[in-house]
Enzyme design. Sequence first.
Site, short mmCIF file in Angstrom:
data_model
loop_
_atom_site.label_atom_id
_atom_site.label_comp_id
_atom_site.label_asym_id
_atom_site.label_seq_id
_atom_site.Cartn_x
_atom_site.Cartn_y
_atom_site.Cartn_z
N LYS A 1 16.25 53.67 -22.15
CA LYS A 1 16.33 53.19 -20.75
C LYS A 1 17.62 53.69 -20.10
CE LYS A 1 16.92 48.89 -18.05
NZ LYS A 1 16.92 47.40 -18.08
N LYS B 1 20.16 40.46 -8.19
CA LYS B 1 20.91 39.70 -9.17
C LYS B 1 22.04 38.93 -8.49
CE LYS B 1 20.37 42.68 -13.26
NZ LYS B 1 19.62 41.70 -14.06
N ASP C 1 23.58 49.43 -18.01
CA ASP C 1 22.13 49.32 -18.18
C ASP C 1 21.48 50.66 -18.55
OD1 ASP C 1 20.04 47.53 -18.36
OD2 ASP C 1 19.44 47.73 -16.26
N ASP D 1 13.53 42.98 -10.72
CA ASP D 1 14.61 43.03 -11.70
C ASP D 1 14.08 43.30 -13.12
OD1 ASP D 1 17.19 43.02 -12.61
OD2 ASP D 1 17.43 40.82 -12.53
N GLU E 1 12.84 45.90 -14.20
CA GLU E 1 12.60 47.32 -13.90
C GLU E 1 12.58 48.18 -15.14
OE1 GLU E 1 15.50 46.01 -13.98
OE2 GLU E 1 16.65 47.54 -15.05
N ARG F 1 11.13 47.89 -18.07
CA ARG F 1 9.80 48.12 -18.63
C ARG F 1 8.98 49.04 -17.73
NH1 ARG F 1 8.82 41.73 -18.59
NH2 ARG F 1 11.09 41.90 -18.81
N1 BES Z 1 19.11 45.01 -17.43
C1 BES Z 1 18.56 43.71 -17.37
C2 BES Z 1 18.70 42.94 -18.68
C3 BES Z 1 20.08 42.47 -18.99
C4 BES Z 1 20.62 41.41 -18.30
C5 BES Z 1 20.80 43.06 -20.00
C6 BES Z 1 21.89 40.96 -18.62
C7 BES Z 1 22.05 42.62 -20.32
C8 BES Z 1 22.61 41.56 -19.62
C9 BES Z 1 17.06 43.80 -17.05
O1 BES Z 1 16.69 44.83 -16.22
C10 BES Z 1 16.70 42.52 -16.36
O2 BES Z 1 17.19 42.30 -15.30
N2 BES Z 1 15.86 41.72 -17.00
C11 BES Z 1 15.47 40.49 -16.47
C12 BES Z 1 14.00 40.31 -16.73
C13 BES Z 1 13.40 39.14 -16.01
C14 BES Z 1 13.40 39.40 -14.53
C15 BES Z 1 11.99 38.96 -16.53
C16 BES Z 1 16.28 39.38 -17.13
O3 BES Z 1 16.57 39.51 -18.34
O4 BES Z 1 16.68 38.46 -16.47
ZN ZN Z 2 17.91 46.50 -16.22
MN MN Z 3 16.87 44.32 -14.15
#
Ligand code: BES
Ligand code: ZN
Ligand code: MN
Length: 493
Positions: free
Chosen positions: A263, A275, A286, A345, A347, A349
């Site tokens: 990713k 966010k 990320d 968010d 994104e 996947r």
């Molecule tokens: N890049 C983030 C995941 C992440 C968050 C990694 C904080 C490390 C620290 C990912 O893109 C994301 O935002 N995931 C969301 C998914 C949710 C919207 C289902 C998450 O983990 O909140």
């Molecule tokens: Zn992300």
């Molecule tokens: Mn995200």
Amino acid sequence: MQKIQIDAHANTQLTDFDSLIIAVDQQGTLLTEGLHDEEPIKALLQTLLTNGDLTGKNGQCLMLALPAALSVQRVFVVGFGDRNQLSDKGFLSTVQNVAKQVNASGAKAVLNGLAEATPNGRSREWAAQQISLIFQRSLYQYQHPSRGKFTAETAKLNQMAFTQAVSLQALQQAQATALGMALTQDLANLPPNFCTPAYLAQSAQTLANDYGFKVHILEREQMLEMGMGAFMAVAQGTPTPPKMICLEYRGADDRAPIALVGKGVTFDTGGISLKPGEAMDEMKFDMGGAATVLGVFKALGELKPALNVVAVIPATENMPDGHAAKPGDVVTSLSGQTIEILNTDAEGRLILCDALTYVQQTYQPAKIVDMATLTGACIIALGNHVSGVLGNDQTLVDQLLAAGQTTYDRFWQLPLGEEWDEQLKSNFADMANIGGRAGGTITAAQFLARFTREVPWAHLDIAGTAWVSGKEKGASGRPVPALVEFLLQQAQA
Ligand code: BES
Ligand code: ZN
Ligand code: MN
């Protein structure tokens, strides 16, 4: 990062070194083996014990400058405590602290006698490899591009040998791993206005030039035309050009390749599902999966193992914008399956699913390992010490778990199953891109599993391990060590 020259042959000629590092246990007994003349050292230890300076407790590190009885300029006496109680973690932290202290001294050439302080259940070879990796890595320092090149004078330590021979192969793996981790860390540490998708593509190009990899970069127009509707939905919110970065390493004639997919979200604002502001700067990390894949390729270029590996890295920013995807948008992925984007968010996947389809269509890989800072839920479930691993092939998952155990760059398996898959149900498309709060790491992997049904596949969630927050904020270089080990094992299979 300046390379330390590490000798595989034993060299105990003290006159070749300015510093000696020895290991002792909680009784002050010398653990280091292979030294020519132990008598002056044992006498020295005895004096330290009598004077009450030496405890031998794990972690103690005494530096003795200009020891009268020895020809070296300094001796580091390192305690490892009771070796029957010595854990991997205990051993590794002590060696890390010693490396720090050695670097803070004037040491340039060290004779290292720590490899005999093996933790419970580990070999001397393992200890020597870990020590080499830790000492080499202790020279890593992030240097912002505008501050100019890393100067040689900041790194003084440039030569090391052990008191007993170690395998050349173990040393080479340690060095290549350190170089790979340094690249991974450099890319991830770079500010997001520097480390753009184009910058990642340029780094892949450089690797290709340096090591003879094949490289191929897909641009936005091509990807839109090909039908990567999921990836392009994320990329449509930014004017910064997205890239699909493809690298090929050929080390074997006609074996189906192992595919690594990483990713590469160079900044994740969350998009329209914005966010919160706190610590949002950390979303520059990320692209940790992408950086790991490139770091692993650096190590492959150094080690040249007998196997074929391809890398596919979808890289983009995730931004809120007038053109950005909205919650409720339905898009068609490259696989033909439709996705309702309920949260912009989620994104990672969306970009990964098209990369996973693309890698299968283009390279017919024997197996796929993807890595991604995919879910905050993974940090809640596992913390920051192990990465999550999930997959549709237990043999592959077991191989990754084993490589993680060997390198102490560990993974912990989470389950997959139909029950979690059901959480992705959408009334308006084949699937939604989120599955609710429960089991967030599993539903994210379950989403990816829908794009990898025909091939052995494992997914690494490195959200908790790719970087460190707080005062020591910075990229960790993980899970480069485990993946290098995994690939070297694959080359032997
Ligand atoms: N890049 C983030 C995941 C992440 C968050 C990694 C904080 C490390 C620290 C990912 O893109 C994301 O935002 N995931 C969301 C998914 C949710 C919207 C289902 C998450 O983990 O909140
Ligand atoms: Zn992300
Ligand atoms: Mn995200």
